[in-house]
Design an enzyme around this catalytic site. Sequence first.
Site, PDB file in Angstrom:
ATOM      1  N   ARG A 150      -6.665  -5.310   1.617  1.00  0.00           N
ATOM      2  CA  ARG A 150      -8.062  -4.968   1.329  1.00  0.00           C
ATOM      3  C   ARG A 150      -8.796  -4.590   2.614  1.00  0.00           C
ATOM      4  O   ARG A 150      -9.663  -3.700   2.607  1.00  0.00           O
ATOM      5  CB  ARG A 150      -8.762  -6.143   0.640  1.00  0.00           C
ATOM      6  CG  ARG A 150      -8.357  -6.385  -0.791  1.00  0.00           C
ATOM      7  CD  ARG A 150      -9.040  -7.611  -1.377  1.00  0.00           C
ATOM      8  NE  ARG A 150      -8.553  -8.848  -0.775  1.00  0.00           N
ATOM      9  CZ  ARG A 150      -9.093 -10.055  -1.003  1.00  0.00           C
ATOM     10  NH1 ARG A 150     -10.146 -10.172  -1.789  1.00  0.00           N
ATOM     11  NH2 ARG A 150      -8.582 -11.133  -0.426  1.00  0.00           N
ATOM     12  N   CYS A 201      -8.773  -9.641   5.763  1.00  0.00           N
ATOM     13  CA  CYS A 201      -8.947 -10.147   4.396  1.00  0.00           C
ATOM     14  C   CYS A 201      -8.031 -11.341   4.221  1.00  0.00           C
ATOM     15  O   CYS A 201      -8.165 -12.329   4.931  1.00  0.00           O
ATOM     16  CB  CYS A 201      -8.689  -9.047   3.366  1.00  0.00           C
ATOM     17  SG  CYS A 201      -7.049  -8.280   3.443  1.00  0.00           S
TER      18      CYS A 201
END
Length: 309
Positions: A264, A259
Amino acid sequence: MRIKGPIRRLAITLSLALGASLAHANPDALVSTQWLADNLEREDVRVIEVSVNPGKFERGHIPGAVNFRWHTDLVDTVSRDIIARDGFEQLLRDAGVSSDTEIVLYGDSNNWFAAWGAWVFDIYGVDNVRLLDGGRNKWEAEGRPLSIRPTSYDAGDITVAEADYSIRAFLPEVVKIASSSDPSAQLVDIRSAAEYEGRIIAPEGVDELSVRAGHIPGAVNVGWSNAVDEDGTFKSAEELRAIYAEAGVDGSKPVITYCRIGERSSHTWFALSKILGYEVKNYDGSWTEYGNSVGVPVTNLAGTVWGGQ
């Protein structure tokens, strides 16, 4: 009296299976908010919060939980790296974690950093780790209790293994895959479409940036939020398998998720590795490393070149 040995392990496995969604391929990877509420008083369960926002834990947390600050406790504060083995072992012992402790991780912001914490635990071979499905948001939405009382425990005796980087990708490996006509692994970019295409470098308001916009060549874009329902709980294994298969990710090849700074992508790493059982590495250097590196190939669909211009 505490039950020990095979009977205890069987009881825990059955209890976790009942508390997690039966649709998941690996029910041991998750516990439900109801399971946690029913097991908060167990001496062999340790709840650990790993949230993004500083001060969130102090303003109220799941009763009995301890706080691991991702930006100081779980990282090397000098080098850009995860915490060293000795420091991690001491952190767990100070939290009262022993070899037979069942660990439940949770956090704010859809469990991003709780999943990142689970990835760090996995690197050091701590396998009695579950993620609270839906995280802090679901616990609060259901009106479950929060406490502002700090909790301390007698020191634990856990011993963690040497770091196993088989689930961690580094820049040279990623560049090799991006430059290959027959890559050894599939790259999954879990950022927003705007980040992936190069229309923006990062979400509004964040501090960690790169000078280049776009994505790693060959990466497919499956946003992290595709893996969860509206309440933040993971979708069933069948739904997850279909979502990633549509993007060409079916577990037939190793996968590398990334990410912007690696949190994430840890959420997607958890979905693919822990729920679906795929072979997955998390590239925690992610776009802030790759997009700032000299001499690496970049795909930019928006036509921006430098600094998002």
